[in-house]
Design an enzyme around this catalytic site. Structure first.
Site, short mmCIF file in Angstrom:
data_model
loop_
_atom_site.label_atom_id
_atom_site.label_comp_id
_atom_site.label_asym_id
_atom_site.label_seq_id
_atom_site.Cartn_x
_atom_site.Cartn_y
_atom_site.Cartn_z
N CYS A 99 -22.21 22.25 -8.19
CA CYS A 99 -23.63 22.51 -8.33
C CYS A 99 -23.99 22.81 -9.79
O CYS A 99 -23.63 22.08 -10.68
CB CYS A 99 -24.06 23.64 -7.38
SG CYS A 99 -25.85 23.84 -7.22
N GLU A 145 -21.56 19.01 -1.96
CA GLU A 145 -21.31 20.46 -1.88
C GLU A 145 -21.49 20.97 -0.44
O GLU A 145 -22.41 20.57 0.26
CB GLU A 145 -22.28 21.19 -2.81
CG GLU A 145 -22.13 22.70 -2.82
CD GLU A 145 -23.22 23.39 -3.63
OE1 GLU A 145 -23.05 24.57 -3.93
OE2 GLU A 145 -24.23 22.72 -3.95
N LYS A 183 -15.72 27.58 -6.98
CA LYS A 183 -16.81 27.69 -7.94
C LYS A 183 -16.71 29.01 -8.69
O LYS A 183 -16.51 30.07 -8.08
CB LYS A 183 -18.16 27.59 -7.21
CG LYS A 183 -19.37 27.56 -8.13
CD LYS A 183 -20.66 27.39 -7.33
CE LYS A 183 -21.87 27.27 -8.24
NZ LYS A 183 -23.13 27.13 -7.49
#
Length: 557
Positions: A431, A315, A378
């Site tokens: 994540c 990430e 995301k």
């Protein structure tokens, strides 16, 4: 001993009591600060069942204590509604407070990365957040007491109440289902397989019942049927896991290899402008590493033109905005070999005509010519980490995001599988959005694997990264997809669709993983029907609790 009435007479009656019954009686008689201390300690003990400790026995200690504390409230028909709610709520809340403080204390490590700016926020992270999350456990205990009976069947009501509370914790105020109770029962791949049937919430429902069973072994009513039910569930979970693992032997691609890069860059250096070039060079050096001659990870007889290697960076791996750095893309083109594709976490920027920028936490797909061919953003952002709720108000009080982006990150519009040339498509999960399986919808045909990139460097060498990994693995097994996970400081893994680790790099290690891509995907009941089985079991448990609370059962026990 199924109620406080029997508990208060334990040790005084004609029947000789065992040490076990005496212990239960003493716990039921606890009041005031002693009751609160027992509740908090039992909640804290339960976290020993979570990674990295993985001691399920902790659940068999914690939940019987909780049952006995609730038993000790007895029945007071003259008590008002508020008192009948407040007493069990206080026990459940204190149990939850102990559980979440002991299980989430490591969140404070993120605030110490930039202690000068965020150390003042430490009490909220370490104590305030657990105090809020404990409300769910308090409500669960209060709800369980509504269907509490003096028979062993009362623990079905406790299981139903906690499963409902954990379900709510997954979406209320954007949700934070970290360390759901069911994880205590999933310390081994054999035990994890049942999530493919009912998801983690279903495991939570069964786990609370099973863990609470020791509390009812001295009951006079219903103990043997309930104990037999708990034993059958344990045997069924183990048996199903063994059968499923045996029925699906590992399989791997002959043409697609995976290389995971774990650079192990400390969070304090990750966004340091003076370290940016050094960090980028480190990533390039690890990317350029090749398996030694004779150590091919795919079929050596496969023509070179038919082979593909997917190189995965963690990430926000790029220490700058990549689209502002054509020289960096040229360096990537020089580093990547024909047939190699880089998939890496990056900050993506959209600029409007008014030169206002929106930042996204994204994944880029970059081909061997150094061209960005795909991007995925995301969707589920971290409050206070990636965006600030009530931003204008909180910023006026001096509160800011941990990630210093102007205005914070923006959420992506939708989630979709990302197509790759010469390789299976993948589901991008950045994540902690991998801990929300209820938000994931897979269309046919399903992607070939889950790609989870994360940066757990915020939390150092604490239990946090181990817990995060376990939740990622549980989601992958529930959806029946292999898991390719790249973490900046660890833990990076390649797992097959049944959660068997094929290779990995531990926390704090620097290096790469080179492995053939696991290929088998499994169309699980959970992927197809979601939490349907969980809700069916929940209704059965709740109905039985009501039946025994109202004493409507047939006279068979």
């Amino acid at each position: 001993m199924g109620s406080a009435e029997r508990g208060h007479s334990a040790g005084r009656g004609a029947r000789r009591t065992s040490l076990f019954e005496a212990l239960a009686g003493r716990i039921m008689l606890a009041s005031g600060w002693r009751r609160a201390l027992l509740a908090a300690l039992s909640g804290a003990i339960a976290t020993l069942g979570l990674p990295p400790f993985d001691i399920p026995l902790a659940g068999f200690i914690a939940f019987p204590v909780l049952v006995w504390l609730l038993d000790g409230l007895g029945r007071d028909p003259g008590a008002g509604a508020l008192k009948r709610f407040a007493a069990p709520f206080a026990i459940g809340w204190t149990f939850g407070f102990g559980y979440f403080v002991a299980g989430l204390w490591w969140l404070g490590a993120a605030l110490l990365v930039d202690a000068g700016s965020f150390a003042w926020f430490l009490p909220f992270a370490v104590l305030g957040l657990p105090a809020i999350l404990a409300i769910f456990f308090g409500l669960a205990a209060a709800l369980a007491r509504l269907v509490w009976s003096d028979s062993a069947w009362r623990i079905l009501g406790l299981a139903s109440a906690f499963a409902l509370a954990e379900w709510g914790r997954g979406f209320v105020l954007t949700g934070f289902p970290w360390n759901e109770i069911g994880l205590i029962a999933l310390s081994h791949p054999v035990l994890v397989q049942s999530v493919s049937l009912m998801g983690l919430q279903g495991i939570t429902l069964l786990a609370v019942l099973i863990f609470s069973t020791p509390a009812i072994l001295s009951d006079r009513r219903g103990r043997w049927p309930v104990a037999a039910l708990a034993l059958a569930l344990v045997v069924g979970q183990i048996g199903y896991g063994i059968w499923r693992l045996d029925a699906h032997p590992p399989s791997a691609s002959e043409t697609v290899a995976i290389r995971i890069v774990q650079p192990n860059i400390r969070q304090s250096l990750k966004w340091n402008a003076q370290e940016a070039e050094r960090n980028f060079e480190k990533l390039l050096e690890l990317t350029a590493m090749r398996p030694a001659p004779g150590e091919d990870v795919v079929d050596s007889e496969t023509p070179a033109d038919d082979r593909r290697t997917l190189i995965v960076w963690p990430e926000t791996a790029f220490p700058f905005v990549l689209t502002d750095r054509p020289d960096a893309l040229n360096r990537l083109a020089d580093t990547l070999q024909p047939g190699e594709t880089l998939i890496g976490g990056a900050v993506r920027v959209e600029r409007s005509e008014a030169d206002r920028a929106r930042f996204y936490n994204s994944i880029y797909v970059i081909d061997d010519q150094g061209t960005i061919v795909e991007a995925a953003d995301k969707l589920h952002l971290v409050p206070f980490g990636e965006y600030l709720p009530f931003q204008d108000l909180l910023e006026s009080w001096g509160v800011s995001n941990l990630v210093q982006m102007p205005g914070g990150f923006s959420a992506g519009a939708s989630r979709r599988a990302v197509e790759l040339a010469g390789a299976p498509s993948f589901l991008p999960l950045i994540c902690y959005e991998i801990i929300f399986p209820d938000e994931i919808t897979l269309e046919d045909p399903a992607p070939g694997f889950i790609l989870n990139v994360t940066n757990d460097a915020w939390y150092g060498e604490t239990p946090g990264p181990y817990q995060h990994l376990r939740m990622a693995q549980v989601t992958a097994v529930a959806l029946g997809l292999p898991l390719i996970r790249a973490a900046n400081t660890g833990i990076s893994v390649v797992d097959d669709a049944l959660g068997r680790e094929r290779s990995g790099l531990g926390l704090g290690a620097t290096g790469t993983i080179d492995l053939a891509l696991p290929t088998e995907t499994i169309d699980t009941p959970y992927r197809r029907h979601g939490a349907l089985l969980f809700w069916g079991l929940w209704c059965v448990f709740t109905l039985l609790s009501v039946v025994f609370r109202l004493d409507l059962r047939p006279r068979i026990d």
